[in-house]
Design an enzyme around this catalytic site. Structure first.
Site, PDB file in Angstrom:
ATOM      1  N   LYS A  53       0.842  -1.211   0.000  1.00 43.64           N
ATOM      2  CA  LYS A  53       0.000   0.000   0.000  1.00 43.64           C
ATOM      3  C   LYS A  53       0.873   1.256   0.000  1.00 43.64           C
ATOM      4  O   LYS A  53       0.604   2.214  -0.725  1.00 43.64           O
ATOM      5  CB  LYS A  53      -0.936  -0.002   1.221  1.00 43.64           C
ATOM      6  CG  LYS A  53      -2.047  -1.027   1.105  1.00 43.64           C
ATOM      7  CD  LYS A  53      -2.813  -1.222   2.402  1.00 43.64           C
ATOM      8  CE  LYS A  53      -3.718  -2.442   2.292  1.00 43.64           C
ATOM      9  NZ  LYS A  53      -4.352  -2.812   3.560  1.00 43.64           N
ATOM     10  N   GLN A  97      -4.940  -1.961   9.617  1.00 43.65           N
ATOM     11  CA  GLN A  97      -4.698  -3.255   8.974  1.00 43.65           C
ATOM     12  C   GLN A  97      -5.286  -4.380   9.833  1.00 43.65           C
ATOM     13  O   GLN A  97      -4.987  -4.488  11.014  1.00 43.65           O
ATOM     14  CB  GLN A  97      -3.176  -3.452   8.773  1.00 43.65           C
ATOM     15  CG  GLN A  97      -2.797  -4.686   7.997  1.00 43.65           C
ATOM     16  CD  GLN A  97      -3.306  -4.680   6.555  1.00 43.65           C
ATOM     17  OE1 GLN A  97      -3.280  -3.661   5.878  1.00 43.65           O
ATOM     18  NE2 GLN A  97      -3.789  -5.816   6.093  1.00 43.65           N
ATOM     19  N   ASP A 120     -11.257   2.302   3.605  1.00 41.92           N
ATOM     20  CA  ASP A 120     -11.462   0.860   3.447  1.00 41.92           C
ATOM     21  C   ASP A 120     -12.947   0.547   3.234  1.00 41.92           C
ATOM     22  O   ASP A 120     -13.301  -0.559   2.830  1.00 41.92           O
ATOM     23  CB  ASP A 120     -10.997   0.108   4.702  1.00 41.92           C
ATOM     24  CG  ASP A 120      -9.679  -0.607   4.483  1.00 41.92           C
ATOM     25  OD1 ASP A 120      -9.339  -0.870   3.314  1.00 41.92           O
ATOM     26  OD2 ASP A 120      -8.993  -0.907   5.481  1.00 41.92           O
TER      27      ASP A 120
END
Ligand code: NDP
Length: 293
Positions: A53, A97, A120
């Site tokens: 990322k 995460q 997200d």
């Protein structure tokens, strides 16, 4: 002869488009989009995902930072940090995460993220808005799948789409997106899971089959209709003597036997995977520019 849906190629094109928009915005006096990732513990797979990322952010001209915590961090300490980031005007997107250590509630953490920074798309507000067709951050993998269909001009309207898997991050949201009343929706969607009876009879009727099961090579040739479009979301690392690294990736679909039957199919690697990170970049750019489709 089947056609490969080349996610790597599409992801490269989209990254170029994002980089151009960032450059243009900066030349007009706007700041660089800034994505922050919170990483808890030292899980190898999470480290790899986060480093991909960060690399992708750099490639398109975003700022990015990682905030690391040991796996002993308390839920409250994480919540305090997230609230701080929520207020920070320089930060456009925040991802935590997953998975987190067992003593931390993922739901509580996700619900603490300010929905306007939840790139997200996991916050219930974004999931809810997406479900009723309002502008929202759509979670990365489902968004990537729809974008692949769009870029390959694979029509979904009126098609029977079968999704195997009902997770909140893949199966369920993609089933909702494809059933929406819009250009890349309008499909008749069947959502299957581990309690589905006669799975094979259902998948054999699919014009578009999306496999998000988490079981290596689960979908076999006898489960697929001739000329179907098959989207393989699965990622499984298997040992291999043929590669330098000693391992290779397999999907949820038995590619070699299923592909010859398909009109289109995504490979693993190089199909859905590269699109997931790109969708995260797209969402971060939306947050920085406040532009929703
Ligand atoms: P989950 O384990 O959260 O969900 C799997 C789903 O498959 C569940 O709904 C489960 O049903 C269903 N399922 C399991 N076994 C069967 C079966 N025998 N028959 C029918 N349905 C079954 O997985 P995720 O959605 O998180 O991920 C799916 C796969 O996609 C994984 O391989 C993962 O690594 C990969 N992935 C890839 C990404 C990418 O970027 N390419 C991103 C995210 C995930 P039930 O609900 O009843 O348990």
């Amino acid at each position: 002869m089947y056609n490969i849906i080349d996610g790597k190629r599409i992801a490269t094109i989209i990254k170029r488009e994002i980089a151009e928009e960032v450059e243009k915005n900066i030349s007009c006096g706007m700041k660089k989009p800034h994505l922050v990732t919170i990483l808890v513990g030292n899980d190898g797979a999470s480290e790899t995902y986060v480093s991909h990322k960060i690399k992708a952010c750099k490639a398109v001209g975003f700022s990015s930072s990682i905030i690391r915590f040991s796996d002993k961090v308390t839920e409250n300490e994480l919540i305090i940090k997230i609230k701080e980031i929520n207020k920070d005007k320089d930060i456009d997107g925040l991802i935590v995460q997953l998975p987190l250590a067992k003593h931390i509630s993922e739901e509580n953490i996700i619900e603490t993220i300010e929905p306007s920074k939840d790139v997200d798309g996991f916050h219930p507000i974004n999931m809810g808005r997406m479900t009723i067709g309002l502008p929202a951050y759509v979670s990365a993998t489902p968004q990537g799948i729809v974008e692949l269909l769009r870029r390959y001009k694979i029509k979904t309207s009126g098609k029977h789409c079968v999704v195997i898997g009902r997770s909140n991050i893949v199966g369920r949201p993609v089933s909702i997106l494809l059933s929406q009343k819009n250009d890349y929706g309008n499909a008749t969607v069947t959502l299957c899971h581990s309690r589905t009876k006669n799975l094979k009879e259902i998948t054999k009727k699919a014009d578009i089959l999306i496999a998000a099961i988490g079981q290596k090579e689960f979908v076999t040739e006898d489960m697929v209709k001739k000329d179907a479009v098959v989207i393989d979301v699965g990622i499984h690392r298997v040992k291999s003597k043929k590669t330098k690294s000693g391992w290779k990736l397999k999907g949820d679909v038995k590619f070699d036997e299923v592909a010859p039957k398909c009109k289109y199919i995504t490979p693993v690697p190089g199909g859905v995977g590269p699109m997931t990170i790109v969708s995260l970049l797209t969402n971060t750019l939306k947050s920085a520019t406040n532009k929703f489709d």
